[in-house]
Enzyme design. Structure first.
Site, PDB file in Angstrom:
ATOM      1  N   HIS A 157       0.904  -1.373   0.059  1.00 26.44           N
ATOM      2  CA  HIS A 157       0.049   0.041   0.105  1.00 26.44           C
ATOM      3  C   HIS A 157       0.958   1.339   0.010  1.00 26.44           C
ATOM      4  O   HIS A 157       0.499   2.334   0.616  1.00 26.44           O
ATOM      5  CB  HIS A 157      -1.124   0.113   1.178  1.00 26.44           C
ATOM      6  CG  HIS A 157      -2.284  -0.857   1.112  1.00 26.44           C
ATOM      7  ND1 HIS A 157      -3.038  -0.858   0.264  1.00 26.44           N
ATOM      8  CD2 HIS A 157      -2.442  -2.067   1.832  1.00 26.44           C
ATOM      9  CE1 HIS A 157      -4.001  -1.576   0.124  1.00 26.44           C
ATOM     10  NE2 HIS A 157      -3.554  -2.429   1.185  1.00 26.44           N
TER      11      HIS A 157
ATOM     12  N   ASP B 224       0.060  -5.492   5.114  1.00 25.34           N
ATOM     13  CA  ASP B 224      -0.924  -6.061   4.685  1.00 25.34           C
ATOM     14  C   ASP B 224      -0.950  -6.115   3.262  1.00 25.34           C
ATOM     15  O   ASP B 224      -0.479  -5.011   2.456  1.00 25.34           O
ATOM     16  CB  ASP B 224      -2.242  -5.729   5.259  1.00 25.34           C
ATOM     17  CG  ASP B 224      -2.815  -4.130   4.871  1.00 25.34           C
ATOM     18  OD1 ASP B 224      -1.584  -3.484   4.897  1.00 25.34           O
ATOM     19  OD2 ASP B 224      -3.758  -3.835   4.392  1.00 25.34           O
ATOM     20  N   GLU B 225      -1.846  -6.858   2.491  1.00 28.04           N
ATOM     21  CA  GLU B 225      -2.176  -6.876   1.113  1.00 28.04           C
ATOM     22  C   GLU B 225      -0.836  -6.293   0.236  1.00 28.04           C
ATOM     23  O   GLU B 225      -1.045  -5.438  -0.673  1.00 28.04           O
ATOM     24  CB  GLU B 225      -3.173  -6.013   0.964  1.00 28.04           C
ATOM     25  CG  GLU B 225      -4.707  -6.608   1.406  1.00 28.04           C
ATOM     26  CD  GLU B 225      -5.651  -5.635   1.286  1.00 28.04           C
ATOM     27  OE1 GLU B 225      -6.672  -6.000   1.210  1.00 28.04           O
ATOM     28  OE2 GLU B 225      -5.560  -4.320   0.933  1.00 28.04           O
ATOM     29  N   THR B 226       0.136  -7.221   0.472  1.00 36.09           N
ATOM     30  CA  THR B 226       1.530  -7.106  -0.547  1.00 36.09           C
ATOM     31  C   THR B 226       0.956  -7.726  -2.230  1.00 36.09           C
ATOM     32  O   THR B 226       1.918  -8.725  -2.376  1.00 36.09           O
ATOM     33  CB  THR B 226       2.697  -7.631   0.239  1.00 36.09           C
ATOM     34  OG1 THR B 226       2.377  -9.015   0.744  1.00 36.09           O
ATOM     35  CG2 THR B 226       2.861  -6.837   1.404  1.00 36.09           C
ATOM     36  N   PHE B 227       0.288  -7.092  -2.505  1.00 33.74           N
ATOM     37  CA  PHE B 227      -0.389  -7.827  -3.725  1.00 33.74           C
ATOM     38  C   PHE B 227       0.835  -8.019  -5.025  1.00 33.74           C
ATOM     39  O   PHE B 227       0.729  -8.952  -5.584  1.00 33.74           O
ATOM     40  CB  PHE B 227      -1.603  -6.695  -4.280  1.00 33.74           C
ATOM     41  CG  PHE B 227      -2.714  -6.786  -3.685  1.00 33.74           C
ATOM     42  CD1 PHE B 227      -3.281  -7.755  -3.134  1.00 33.74           C
ATOM     43  CD2 PHE B 227      -3.256  -5.518  -3.648  1.00 33.74           C
ATOM     44  CE1 PHE B 227      -4.229  -7.958  -2.179  1.00 33.74           C
ATOM     45  CE2 PHE B 227      -4.534  -5.372  -2.714  1.00 33.74           C
ATOM     46  CZ  PHE B 227      -5.055  -6.509  -1.971  1.00 33.74           C
TER      47      PHE B 227
END
Length: 561
Positions: A172, A237-240
């Site tokens: 993010h 979080d959410e380390t896409f």
């Protein structure tokens, strides 16, 4: 007697006591846990005993409520024993998705949190702190300064609230990595395709290497000294896009969770070097529960999920089995919605509370996110703010059916109760459709989505459901017309509720126009009115920096109505 929160134990005794003649005694005793207190009103003595200064403040608040409900100043003789279900009762406000509140607004939030007995506040930050030497990143976002953080921190401390720094530190970070000076830190500097299928032109995740750690070290060096707290939420979080670029060879050889954990361990060491304890979002680690035992010593995973069926039971059990201190983080379900999703919020907070307490979670962190422009009006956040307080203090048995009463009396000073009924009616709109979407409302998508998606949605909202929604909105408007809140921002709250009605009716009208084939040109005046109100209401509570981005969701809609 109507007390907020409902005490764990209340014993009434015959007779009354005169507070004017009674001896008042208040003391701290180490046989009570922090936040826990006893209150005894006898014939000639009022005695408060607390586990700490916060507990004494909570007892004073309870006594003030009793005084307010006692006719002619005669107090009931009673004994109260009370204390919170969760040691840590937090609220997290997203200040990176466009809305950065003014200082006056942040101080108002602190007052409301203190009234509701929250004892932790986090301001979710990606780029909205004024880091020296990084002006290109935050220049147009109206960030918080170090001096403002210190002012807010002092206000929190005075109200027994810990202001915990929150700086996302792995994923993010697209608002940093889009700038040329930071592209070398990106896992995917030329962009990537997200798990949702859209191409994102900038990287969002740091490459897990020494350069990124040096970057984070500089941020922590500037940010952390402005806080009293010795904890920091590093996000992660959410380390896409992890494994899609620079780290692909390592991920292919060792697995993505392994590479993630190695970098998280190094962030933990960095946080420890700065004398802090690391909190982090637990979503990535929970994909490989066998890695939980390797989490950095002393770190605090935050188990988050925002739907009514989130697997809190399984995930909390995994944390408990590893012997970890952890928190649970439900959401207020206002983001990606024009009307709020109260049933989802209540069920989600209740589930997080039940499973968190069952498995020994130390804290509950209620989250308020601002995805896609932070368009939801502020007033929609108030019901879940009250429910989160009830659950975190009273536990799973909390009677949250009373949230309208507590909102009206504790925060709004609305003797009519009609403003709470307005929010309840708005928040129930979600229940009127059989088609639901994950983590957002159908009507929000009906308003802002591309035309092909809206056509598909229009077929899933039946004419009967459309009529039911319109009727519910009329009911909400009728409640609003009779509401009489007397809090300092009462006029703003009424206007925000009206904006919720305006946006939801516009969404319904767009879906109806597509389903029936009617001309959509008539929607343009409604859109312009909604945008004008969005802009004016924004500037009452928030700084101007994020408004252009938020406005773009409305202006882009002009072309695809």
């Amino acid at each position: 007697m109507h007390l907020f929160p409902q005490p764990r134990s209340l014993k009434l005794h015959p007779g009354t006591a005169s507070p004017h003649d009674a001896l008042f005694v208040s003391k701290i005793h180490d046989n009570l846990a922090p936040g826990h207190y006893t209150l005894r009103i006898g014939p000639d003595k009022i005695e408060i005993t607390g586990g700490d200064t916060a507990a004494l403040a909570y007892a004073d608040d309870t006594l003030a409520q009793i005084r307010a409900q006692s006719p002619e100043g005669q107090l009931p003789r009673l004994e109260i024993s009370d204390g919170p279900a969760f040691r840590e009762r937090g609220y997290m406000l997203d200040i990176s998705r466009c809305k950065v509140p003014t200082m006056d607004e942040l101080l108002r939030l602190v007052d409301r949190l203190a009234t509701l007995r929250y004892n932790q506040l986090q301001l979710y930050t990606e780029h909205t702190f004024a880091y020296t030497g990084h002006e290109s990143v935050w220049r147009d976002s109206s960030p918080l300064t170090g001096e403002e953080i210190e002012q807010l921190d002092a206000a929190c401390a005075a109200r027994h609230i810990e202001l915990v720094p929150n700086q996302n530190s792995f994923g993010h970070l697209e608002r940093w990595l889009r700038h040329p000076a930071y592209r070398h830190l990106a896992e995917c500097p030329d962009g990537f395709t997200s798990p949702f299928g859209d191409f994102r032109p900038y990287g969002a995740t740091l490459k897990p290497n020494a350069d990124s750690l040096a970057f984070l070290d500089e941020l922590y060096t500037q940010l952390l000294p402005h806080f009293r707290s010795r904890r920091v939420n590093v996000g992660c979080d959410e380390t896409f896009d992890l494994g899609l670029g620079w780290s692909r060879p390592q991920v292919e050889a060792e697995g993505i969770e392994e590479i993630y954990l190695e970098f998280l361990e190094k962030i933990g060491q960095l946080v420890e070097k700065h004398g802090h304890q690391m909190l982090f979002w637990a979503d990535i680690v929970l994909k490989r529960p066998e890695l939980i035992d390797r989490l950095p010593a002393g770190s605090v995973p935050v188990v988050w999920g925002y739907e009514r069926d989130h697997p809190f039971a399984e995930q909390c059990a995994q944390m408990a089995a590893a012997g970890l201190e952890f928190q649970v983080a439900p959401g207020d379900s206002t983001w990606l919605s024009t009307h709020g999703r109260l049933e989802t919020a209540q069920a989600n907070i209740a589930l997080a509370t039940r499973e968190g307490l069952r498995h020994g979670a130390h804290g509950l962190l209620l989250t308020h996110w601002g995805d896609q422009g932070h368009i939801q009006p502020y007033a929609l956040s108030l019901p879940a703010l009250v429910m989160g307080s009830q659950y975190s203090w009273e536990g799973a048995a909390a009677n949250v059916e009373r949230w309208p009463e507590f909102l009206s009396t504790r925060l709004l000073n609305d003797t009519t109760g009609e403003f709470a009924r307005t929010l309840a009616a708005l928040g129930s709109v979600e229940s009127l459709t059989t088609h639901r979407q994950h983590n957002r409302s159908v009507l929000f998508r009906g308003l802002f989505a591309e035309i092909d998606e809206v056509r598909a949605l229009a077929e899933k909202i039946t004419p009967v459901e459309s009529v039911a929604i319109a009727t519910r909105l009329d009911e909400a408007e009728a409640h609003l017309s009779r509401a009489c809140p007397r809090c300092p921002d009462a006029d703003w709250l009424r206007d925000e509720a009206a904006q919720s009605l305006r946006l939801t009716r516009l969404a319904l009208a767009r879906l109806e126009s597509i389903r029936t084939g009617k001309s959509r040109e008539t929607l343009l005046p409604q859109l312009e009115e909604a945008l004008s109100c969005h802009e004016s209401q924004w500037l009452l509570r928030n700084r101007p920096g994020g408004l252009p981005e938020s406005r773009s969701y409305f202006t882009g809609l002009r072309e695809r109505l």
